[in-house]
Scaffold this active site. Structure first.
Site, mmCIF file in Angstrom:
data_model
loop_
_atom_site.group_PDB
_atom_site.id
_atom_site.type_symbol
_atom_site.label_atom_id
_atom_site.label_comp_id
_atom_site.label_asym_id
_atom_site.label_seq_id
_atom_site.Cartn_x
_atom_site.Cartn_y
_atom_site.Cartn_z
ATOM 1 N N HIS A 122 0.841 -1.209 0.000
ATOM 2 C CA HIS A 122 0.000 0.000 0.000
ATOM 3 C C HIS A 122 0.871 1.253 0.000
ATOM 4 C CE1 HIS A 122 -3.949 2.017 0.991
ATOM 5 N NE2 HIS A 122 -3.065 2.998 1.088
ATOM 6 N N HIS A 153 1.482 5.431 -2.030
ATOM 7 C CA HIS A 153 0.975 6.528 -2.874
ATOM 8 C C HIS A 153 2.169 7.162 -3.586
ATOM 9 C CE1 HIS A 153 -3.199 6.555 -1.344
ATOM 10 N NE2 HIS A 153 -2.615 6.010 -0.301
ATOM 11 N N GLN A 211 -9.451 9.587 -4.819
ATOM 12 C CA GLN A 211 -9.082 10.223 -3.548
ATOM 13 C C GLN A 211 -10.177 11.140 -2.985
ATOM 14 O OE1 GLN A 211 -5.655 10.722 -1.450
ATOM 15 N NE2 GLN A 211 -7.615 10.944 -0.376
ATOM 16 N N HIS A 228 -9.367 1.778 0.048
ATOM 17 C CA HIS A 228 -9.228 2.435 1.341
ATOM 18 C C HIS A 228 -10.583 2.246 2.013
ATOM 19 C CE1 HIS A 228 -5.805 4.252 -0.608
ATOM 20 N NE2 HIS A 228 -5.465 4.909 0.477
ATOM 21 N N GLU A 281 -11.101 4.269 6.908
ATOM 22 C CA GLU A 281 -9.909 4.910 7.488
ATOM 23 C C GLU A 281 -10.382 6.075 8.357
ATOM 24 O OE1 GLU A 281 -6.995 6.514 4.784
ATOM 25 O OE2 GLU A 281 -5.531 6.814 6.392
ATOM 26 N N ASP A 284 2.488 3.083 2.914
ATOM 27 C CA ASP A 284 1.465 4.105 2.649
ATOM 28 C C ASP A 284 2.068 5.427 2.163
ATOM 29 O OD1 ASP A 284 -1.026 5.221 2.383
ATOM 30 O OD2 ASP A 284 -1.537 5.204 4.515
ATOM 31 N N TRP A 339 0.702 13.590 4.106
ATOM 32 C CA TRP A 339 0.181 12.868 5.272
ATOM 33 C C TRP A 339 1.257 12.459 6.259
ATOM 34 C CZ3 TRP A 339 -1.413 12.218 0.238
ATOM 35 C CH2 TRP A 339 -2.746 12.563 -0.028
HETATM 36 ZN ZN ZN Z 1 -3.453 5.057 1.326
#
Ligand code: ZN
Length: 430
Positions: free
Chosen positions: A58, A60, A153, A211, A214, A310, A316
């Site tokens: 996982h 991005h 997203q 996702h 979350e 991630d 993030w």
């Molecule tokens: Zn993610």
């Protein structure tokens, strides 16, 4: 016969020791004691661990290494991260996305990370990041397996254009169907998005990786819909649920009913411990929740579990280094998985389990598998996690593609100059 590569005196993750591994024409030809043959290159593992490559299930890659663009995340929340990414998106260029992604892939390879499943945001009518990461996938293919997930997203229904964009992204060659039901405007919209996205995957013969839930909201239960749709559409073993952080806060009775449903549907679970522990619990005072989903309980139900990185230096998460041992290390702590068996399970969750979810062919250390492996400066998996061991050699199809010198500490105490391997500070046999 002359082999491309022979590695001598290796420990393997299954506990066997002192083995030689011979690779020929890009594939593992033999794993035996005492292979006496010629080879273009011979490496002495010296009793250290040889592992199949790390796999990040996982990630991005369209956002990685963009930290500070256009500003930093002040609250540390998921929602500010999404808003910040939205501010950056109009200014993305294909060149910049490709350049950052390739830089990250170099870092990944240096860490023995040779397969990555990356989500790619499709909520941009230009599909700029999709084209950029498809180009990256093509370029890195000789040394890294990159699988892409079409990820809405800003919401599949909530973001205008996402429904069409997702189909276009799949038409262009994106591999997996993504989703984000907890970010739709209502629970009903979230459930509807799960149904529609699973139907798209069933129609096209694709995998699903959403996702899912979350959030710290214990009533976010889209995993229930995902497991139901998986079964209804016959998608068993092709669906993964990422994050599942709401499960951390759910009622225990409800979870006792949910986990068998997931197991029955063959839905895999993906936790992202580094990110879950910093993003979740942000609205709590004390005690602050950890956010990571219930990995030990899911493992006990036979649910396939894996860990992702991630984020690395993006809206993030400001840290990260492409090191899946750091991911496993955090999972052990957050999940109280400190037994010897549980720690080895956490190693599997960054190697063989994500390889299975991705459907990687030829993954492993058996004869006939791809000649892909990592030599670590550690005797076994637990020591590798404990020391975040150096990757002495990273091998792809029988060729060494990255090397790091062994970490040796030079101690000078009481006039006793001494060279010390970090693994020997606290040797222990269990
Ligand atoms: Zn993610």
């Amino acid at each position: 016969m002359t082999f491309d590569l022979i590695i001598r005196n290796a420990n393997l993750p299954d506990g066997r020791t002192g083995l030689d591994i011979a690779i020929k024409d890009g594939r593992i030809a033999a794993v035996e004691h005492g292979i006496h043959a010629e080879a273009s290159r011979i490496l002495d593992a010296g009793g250290y661990l040889v592992s199949p490559p790390f796999v990040d299930i996982h990630f991005h890659m369209d956002a990685t290494l963009s930290l500070g663009l256009p500003r930093l995340n002040q609250s540390g929340t998921l929602l500010e991260g999404i808003a910040l990414w939205g501010e950056l998106k109009p200014f993305l260029t294909p060149e910049a996305v490709i350049e950052r992604a390739l830089r990250y892939c170099d870092l990944a390879v240096s860490q023995g990370l040779l397969a990555i499943r990356s989500h790619v945001d499709i909520c941009d009518d230009r599909l700029l990041a999709v084209d950029a990461l498809l180009e990256v996938k093509r370029r890195v293919a000789p040394y890294l397996d990159l699988q892409l997930v079409a990820f809405p997203q800003d919401g599949y229904y909530r973001s205008p254009g996402a429904v069409d964009n997702l189909r276009h992204a799949l038409d262009k060659g994106v591999d997996v169907v993504g989703g984000i039901p907890h970010f739709e405007r209502t629970m009903a919209d979230g459930a509807a998005s799960v149904r529609e996205l699973c139907e798209i995957a069933a129609d096209r013969g694709l995998q699903v990786d959403m996702h899912c839930d979350e959030t710290d909201d214990p009533l976010s239960r889209h995993i229930e819909s995902l497991a139901y749709e998986t079964k209804r559409l016959g998608l068993q073993s092709r669906v993964a649920a990422s994050h599942l952080t709401s499960m951390h806060s759910m009622d225990n009775y409800y979870v006792s009913k949910l986990l068998p449903l997931m197991a029955e549907a063959g839905v895999a679970a993906i936790a992202n411990p580094l990110i879950n522990i910093v993003i979740q619990g942000r609205h709590d005072t004390y005690p602050k929740r950890r956010g990571m989903t219930r990995i030990p309980e899911m493992r006990d139900q036979g649910i396939v579990c894996a860990f992702g990185h991630d984020c690395v230096m993006d809206p993030w998460y400001s840290l990260g280094s492409g090191d899946m041992l750091e991911v496993a290390h955090m999972a052990i702590h957050v999940g109280h998985m400190t037994s010897r068996e549980a720690m080895r399970f956490c190693y599997d969750a960054v190697t063989i389990n994500p390889a299975r979810i991705m459907g990687l062919e030829g993954y492993g250390l058996e004869p006939g598998c791809n000649g892909d492996l990592v030599l670590l400066q550690a005797k076994d998996q637990i020591e590798a996690i404990r020391l975040k061991a150096s990757r002495l050699a990273v091998v792809r199809r029988g060729q060494v593609i990255a090397e790091t010198p062994a970490r040796i500490v030079h101690l000078q105490l009481d006039g006793r100059p001494n060279k010390v391997d970090p693994a020997t500070y606290a040797p222990i046999e269990i």
